[in-house]
Design a protein around this motif. Sequence first.
Motif, PDB file in Angstrom:
ATOM      1  N   ASP A 277       0.942  -1.245   0.068  1.00 48.44           N
ATOM      2  CA  ASP A 277       0.081   0.123   0.135  1.00 48.44           C
ATOM      3  C   ASP A 277       0.782   1.175   0.035  1.00 48.44           C
ATOM      4  OD1 ASP A 277      -2.091  -1.515  -0.018  1.00 48.44           O
ATOM      5  OD2 ASP A 277      -2.591  -1.448   2.080  1.00 48.44           O
ATOM      6  N   ASP A 278       1.986   1.126   0.777  1.00 51.31           N
ATOM      7  CA  ASP A 278       2.570   2.488   0.833  1.00 51.31           C
ATOM      8  C   ASP A 278       4.171   2.461   0.300  1.00 51.31           C
ATOM      9  OD1 ASP A 278       0.736   3.465   2.560  1.00 51.31           O
ATOM     10  OD2 ASP A 278       1.540   2.710   4.408  1.00 51.31           O
ATOM     11  N   GLY A 279       4.858   1.222   0.521  1.00 53.59           N
ATOM     12  CA  GLY A 279       6.288   1.178   0.145  1.00 53.59           C
ATOM     13  C   GLY A 279       6.155   0.937  -1.757  1.00 53.59           C
ATOM     14  N   LEU A 280       5.630   0.166  -2.058  1.00 52.09           N
ATOM     15  CA  LEU A 280       5.485  -0.172  -3.681  1.00 52.09           C
ATOM     16  C   LEU A 280       5.309   0.921  -4.388  1.00 52.09           C
ATOM     17  CD1 LEU A 280       5.929  -2.498  -5.814  1.00 52.09           C
ATOM     18  CD2 LEU A 280       3.788  -3.080  -5.401  1.00 52.09           C
ATOM     19  N   PRO A 281       4.211   1.688  -4.105  1.00 53.83           N
ATOM     20  CA  PRO A 281       3.790   3.065  -5.093  1.00 53.83           C
ATOM     21  C   PRO A 281       5.129   3.942  -5.007  1.00 53.83           C
ATOM     22  CG  PRO A 281       1.959   2.512  -3.502  1.00 53.83           C
ATOM     23  CD  PRO A 281       3.043   1.564  -3.094  1.00 53.83           C
ATOM     24  N   ARG A 282       5.696   3.974  -3.675  1.00 49.66           N
ATOM     25  CA  ARG A 282       6.665   5.028  -3.673  1.00 49.66           C
ATOM     26  C   ARG A 282       8.034   4.439  -4.708  1.00 49.66           C
ATOM     27  NH1 ARG A 282       6.560   7.790   2.306  1.00 49.66           N
ATOM     28  NH2 ARG A 282       4.284   8.062   2.030  1.00 49.66           N
ATOM     29  N   TRP A 283       8.412   3.156  -4.562  1.00 54.35           N
ATOM     30  CA  TRP A 283       9.228   2.572  -4.943  1.00 54.35           C
ATOM     31  C   TRP A 283       9.316   2.411  -6.601  1.00 54.35           C
ATOM     32  CZ3 TRP A 283      13.380  -0.410  -3.691  1.00 54.35           C
ATOM     33  CH2 TRP A 283      14.274  -1.196  -4.550  1.00 54.35           C
ATOM     34  N   CYS A 284       8.021   2.382  -7.172  1.00 57.92           N
ATOM     35  CA  CYS A 284       7.718   2.530  -8.637  1.00 57.92           C
ATOM     36  C   CYS A 284       7.939   4.146  -8.868  1.00 57.92           C
ATOM     37  CB  CYS A 284       6.414   1.932  -8.877  1.00 57.92           C
ATOM     38  SG  CYS A 284       6.167   0.403  -8.643  1.00 57.92           S
ATOM     39  N   ALA A 285       7.482   4.907  -8.163  1.00 61.84           N
ATOM     40  CA  ALA A 285       7.829   6.169  -8.351  1.00 61.84           C
ATOM     41  C   ALA A 285       9.168   6.750  -8.667  1.00 61.84           C
ATOM     42  CB  ALA A 285       6.884   7.178  -7.474  1.00 61.84           C
ATOM     43  N   LEU A 286      10.042   6.498  -7.532  1.00 62.59           N
ATOM     44  CA  LEU A 286      11.393   6.488  -7.322  1.00 62.59           C
ATOM     45  C   LEU A 286      12.004   6.073  -8.704  1.00 62.59           C
ATOM     46  CD1 LEU A 286      13.660   7.820  -5.609  1.00 62.59           C
ATOM     47  CD2 LEU A 286      13.921   5.382  -4.813  1.00 62.59           C
ATOM     48  N   HIS A 287      11.531   4.932  -9.281  1.00 61.14           N
ATOM     49  CA  HIS A 287      12.527   4.136 -10.268  1.00 61.14           C
ATOM     50  C   HIS A 287      11.722   4.430 -11.612  1.00 61.14           C
ATOM     51  CE1 HIS A 287      14.115   2.144  -6.541  1.00 61.14           C
ATOM     52  NE2 HIS A 287      15.175   2.104  -7.509  1.00 61.14           N
ATOM     53  N   GLY A 288      10.752   5.269 -11.567  1.00 61.42           N
ATOM     54  CA  GLY A 288      10.123   5.582 -12.861  1.00 61.42           C
ATOM     55  C   GLY A 288       9.323   4.524 -13.463  1.00 61.42           C
ATOM     56  N   LEU A 289       8.787   3.849 -12.468  1.00 59.56           N
ATOM     57  CA  LEU A 289       7.883   2.602 -13.255  1.00 59.56           C
ATOM     58  C   LEU A 289       6.266   2.755 -12.868  1.00 59.56           C
ATOM     59  CD1 LEU A 289       9.920  -0.250 -11.200  1.00 59.56           C
ATOM     60  CD2 LEU A 289      10.092   0.466 -13.523  1.00 59.56           C
ATOM     61  N   ASP A 290       5.578   2.465 -14.022  1.00 54.34           N
ATOM     62  CA  ASP A 290       4.115   2.672 -13.854  1.00 54.34           C
ATOM     63  C   ASP A 290       3.642   1.457 -12.891  1.00 54.34           C
ATOM     64  OD1 ASP A 290       1.602   2.994 -14.469  1.00 54.34           O
ATOM     65  OD2 ASP A 290       1.405   2.876 -16.620  1.00 54.34           O
ATOM     66  N   ILE A 291       3.207   2.001 -11.780  1.00 52.13           N
ATOM     67  CA  ILE A 291       2.319   1.255 -10.604  1.00 52.13           C
ATOM     68  C   ILE A 291       1.215   0.630 -11.400  1.00 52.13           C
ATOM     69  CG2 ILE A 291       1.149   3.069  -9.673  1.00 52.13           C
ATOM     70  CD1 ILE A 291       2.636   0.397  -7.838  1.00 52.13           C
ATOM     71  N   GLU A 292       0.534   1.340 -12.104  1.00 55.01           N
ATOM     72  CA  GLU A 292      -0.830   0.711 -12.530  1.00 55.01           C
ATOM     73  C   GLU A 292      -0.491  -0.785 -13.575  1.00 55.01           C
ATOM     74  OE1 GLU A 292      -3.666   1.631 -11.743  1.00 55.01           O
ATOM     75  OE2 GLU A 292      -2.805   2.930 -10.414  1.00 55.01           O
ATOM     76  N   LYS A 293       0.909  -0.816 -14.293  1.00 58.65           N
ATOM     77  CA  LYS A 293       0.998  -1.799 -15.088  1.00 58.65           C
ATOM     78  C   LYS A 293       1.728  -2.943 -14.210  1.00 58.65           C
ATOM     79  CE  LYS A 293       0.912   0.718 -19.298  1.00 58.65           C
ATOM     80  NZ  LYS A 293       1.714   1.308 -20.496  1.00 58.65           N
TER      81      LYS A 293
END
Length: 169
Positions: free
Chosen positions: A82-98
């Motif tokens: 809920d919290d870490g993975l979305p931030r991880w994706c944002a930091l690494h330029g990854l699309d959380i939705e995909k």
Amino acid sequence: RARGEALHLALGSTLMALQLARAVRSKNLNEMTTEGDDAELVRPLRTSKPWIDIARSRVKNRQPIEGEIPDRQWHVIKSWLDDGLPRWCALHGLDIEKNIYLVPGPNGILSRQSFNRIWNRCIARLGIPGLQPHMMRHVAATLWLAANPGDYATVAAFLCDKVKTVEKF
């Protein structure tokens, strides 16, 4: 830098929680999916419990790994999702939705080197350097046997191993 360290520790905590919930090999952790029809980490719906469901085709000894995740471990895992993975994706330029992976990397899954580096960093912070992800299978088995002496059959089922293998080690 502090945020990156916090994300690594959150991910490491999640990996350890998963290992304690259901001892799996590090390759299965690194490639674990959380979304889609074949999700291996299944979030609970309504009154159901969180679940691990890894198909036998993805397991070394061809035994499917499935089972409930205890509440204590799920609390840590859910925090990552809920919290870490979305931030991880944002930091690494990854699309959380995909993203469908627990540990996403630039090409889908995180590289084994990065996965191991994160694990080692977290284990060092805990003060137990040298504890490898695969050893967590042995830790989980030892903890169970300490609480339930002689219950090799349950540990064998938990590890998807044979009773003889558990007794041997």
